[in-house]
Design a protein around this motif. Structure first.
Motif, PDB file in Angstrom:
ATOM      1  N   ASN A 106     -13.504  34.123  49.460  1.00 57.53           N
ATOM      2  CA  ASN A 106     -13.066  32.968  48.654  1.00 57.53           C
ATOM      3  C   ASN A 106     -11.968  33.375  47.678  1.00 57.53           C
ATOM      4  O   ASN A 106     -10.977  32.651  47.513  1.00 57.53           O
ATOM      5  CB  ASN A 106     -14.242  32.356  47.901  1.00 57.53           C
ATOM      6  CG  ASN A 106     -15.196  31.629  48.819  1.00 57.53           C
ATOM      7  OD1 ASN A 106     -14.818  31.191  49.906  1.00 57.53           O
ATOM      8  ND2 ASN A 106     -16.442  31.516  48.399  1.00 57.53           N
ATOM      9  N   HIS A 107     -12.138  34.523  47.033  1.00 57.75           N
ATOM     10  CA  HIS A 107     -11.112  35.034  46.108  1.00 57.75           C
ATOM     11  C   HIS A 107      -9.805  35.309  46.865  1.00 57.75           C
ATOM     12  O   HIS A 107      -8.719  34.975  46.393  1.00 57.75           O
ATOM     13  CB  HIS A 107     -11.628  36.305  45.418  1.00 57.75           C
ATOM     14  CG  HIS A 107     -10.658  36.926  44.484  1.00 57.75           C
ATOM     15  ND1 HIS A 107     -10.335  36.360  43.267  1.00 57.75           N
ATOM     16  CD2 HIS A 107      -9.922  38.070  44.579  1.00 57.75           C
ATOM     17  CE1 HIS A 107      -9.455  37.133  42.655  1.00 57.75           C
ATOM     18  NE2 HIS A 107      -9.184  38.169  43.430  1.00 57.75           N
ATOM     19  N   LYS A 109      -8.800  33.872  49.645  1.00 59.08           N
ATOM     20  CA  LYS A 109      -8.228  32.586  50.060  1.00 59.08           C
ATOM     21  C   LYS A 109      -7.488  31.918  48.888  1.00 59.08           C
ATOM     22  O   LYS A 109      -6.401  31.377  49.054  1.00 59.08           O
ATOM     23  CB  LYS A 109      -9.337  31.666  50.564  1.00 59.08           C
ATOM     24  CG  LYS A 109      -8.853  30.434  51.294  1.00 59.08           C
ATOM     25  CD  LYS A 109     -10.009  29.564  51.768  1.00 59.08           C
ATOM     26  CE  LYS A 109     -10.813  30.323  52.804  1.00 59.08           C
ATOM     27  NZ  LYS A 109     -11.959  29.536  53.317  1.00 59.08           N
ATOM     28  N   GLU A 110      -8.086  31.969  47.693  1.00 56.76           N
ATOM     29  CA  GLU A 110      -7.491  31.328  46.521  1.00 56.76           C
ATOM     30  C   GLU A 110      -6.273  32.068  45.982  1.00 56.76           C
ATOM     31  O   GLU A 110      -5.366  31.457  45.422  1.00 56.76           O
ATOM     32  CB  GLU A 110      -8.533  31.234  45.402  1.00 56.76           C
ATOM     33  CG  GLU A 110      -9.648  30.266  45.692  1.00 56.76           C
ATOM     34  CD  GLU A 110     -10.782  30.343  44.683  1.00 56.76           C
ATOM     35  OE1 GLU A 110     -10.635  31.032  43.643  1.00 56.76           O
ATOM     36  OE2 GLU A 110     -11.834  29.731  44.935  1.00 56.76           O
ATOM     37  N   ASN A 111      -6.225  33.405  46.131  1.00 60.20           N
ATOM     38  CA  ASN A 111      -5.186  34.205  45.469  1.00 60.20           C
ATOM     39  C   ASN A 111      -4.308  35.015  46.416  1.00 60.20           C
ATOM     40  O   ASN A 111      -3.382  35.685  45.962  1.00 60.20           O
ATOM     41  CB  ASN A 111      -5.841  35.158  44.460  1.00 60.20           C
ATOM     42  CG  ASN A 111      -6.613  34.414  43.405  1.00 60.20           C
ATOM     43  OD1 ASN A 111      -6.037  33.706  42.603  1.00 60.20           O
ATOM     44  ND2 ASN A 111      -7.931  34.560  43.416  1.00 60.20           N
ATOM     45  N   ASN A 113      -1.979  34.300  48.470  1.00 57.15           N
ATOM     46  CA  ASN A 113      -0.556  33.959  48.585  1.00 57.15           C
ATOM     47  C   ASN A 113       0.303  34.743  47.613  1.00 57.15           C
ATOM     48  O   ASN A 113       1.454  35.051  47.910  1.00 57.15           O
ATOM     49  CB  ASN A 113      -0.346  32.453  48.366  1.00 57.15           C
ATOM     50  CG  ASN A 113      -0.856  31.649  49.535  1.00 57.15           C
ATOM     51  OD1 ASN A 113      -0.980  32.164  50.637  1.00 57.15           O
ATOM     52  ND2 ASN A 113      -1.172  30.386  49.301  1.00 57.15           N
TER      53      ASN A 113
END
Length: 183
Positions: A106-107, A109-111, A113
């Protein structure tokens, strides 16, 4: 002459009472674990640190990420301020690898990029051991009795586990227990 001697003795006694008492006792932390059911553990920590001393406790599993040589830790349990009561600290935890793996994904996926170090977990490097770490640091200590016994900057800390950390001393005990990694 007797009066001068008594006066000198009184001054020396008062001066020594005002000095800080240096800790001569060696501190100890003993960590015992028991697997009470599959992947469920009870941990008992015995210590001679003063009552209400605050410890940070972590249980982690080491791993690496793909395209990286750095070591990371998957967290199974973490508590920032656990207090000593009657010379002991007790806690339970469950070794659940899916939780830290999902938290990391999850971390990522969120960061991912903007943080290119968040590569996938290299599952071949995940250790079959859990590391239990018990840490005392004098920074933020509020208990005046503990400050007197341990020192404002941990200067009275002695024993196997004392580490110099810049301008202050910490005390750390770490053990490893076998626990097969389950993806």
């Amino acid at each position: 002459m007797k009066i001068k001697m008594l006066l000198l003795l009184s001054v020396l006694t008062l001066a020594s009472c005002n000095e800080k008492k240096e800790q001569i006792q060696e501190f100890k932390i003993d960590v015992k674990t028991e697997e009470v059911s599959e992947n469920n553990y009870k941990v008992n920590i015995k210590t001679n640190f003063p009552e209400n001393t605050s410890f940070t406790i972590d249980v982690q599993r080491d791993y690496k990420r793909k395209n990286s040589s750095e070591q990371y830790a998957g967290e199974h349990y973490s508590e920032f301020s656990t207090l000593v009561k009657n010379g002991e600290i007790n806690f339970d935890f469950k070794a659940d690898d899916s939780k830290w793996i999902n938290d990391y994904k999850n971390h990522q996926k969120e960061n991912g990029n903007f943080d290119k170090t968040l590569t996938d977990i290299d599952f071949e490097t995940v250790k079959d051991t859990l590391e239990i770490s018990v840490l005392y640091t004098p920074m933020g200590e509020k208990n005046e009795e503990n400050i007197e016994l341990i020192g404002k900057n941990g200067e009275f800390l002695k024993g196997d586990g004392m580490e110099k950390n810049g301008t202050f001393n910490v005390f750390r005990k770490t053990i490893k227990i076998y626990n097969k990694f389950k993806k």
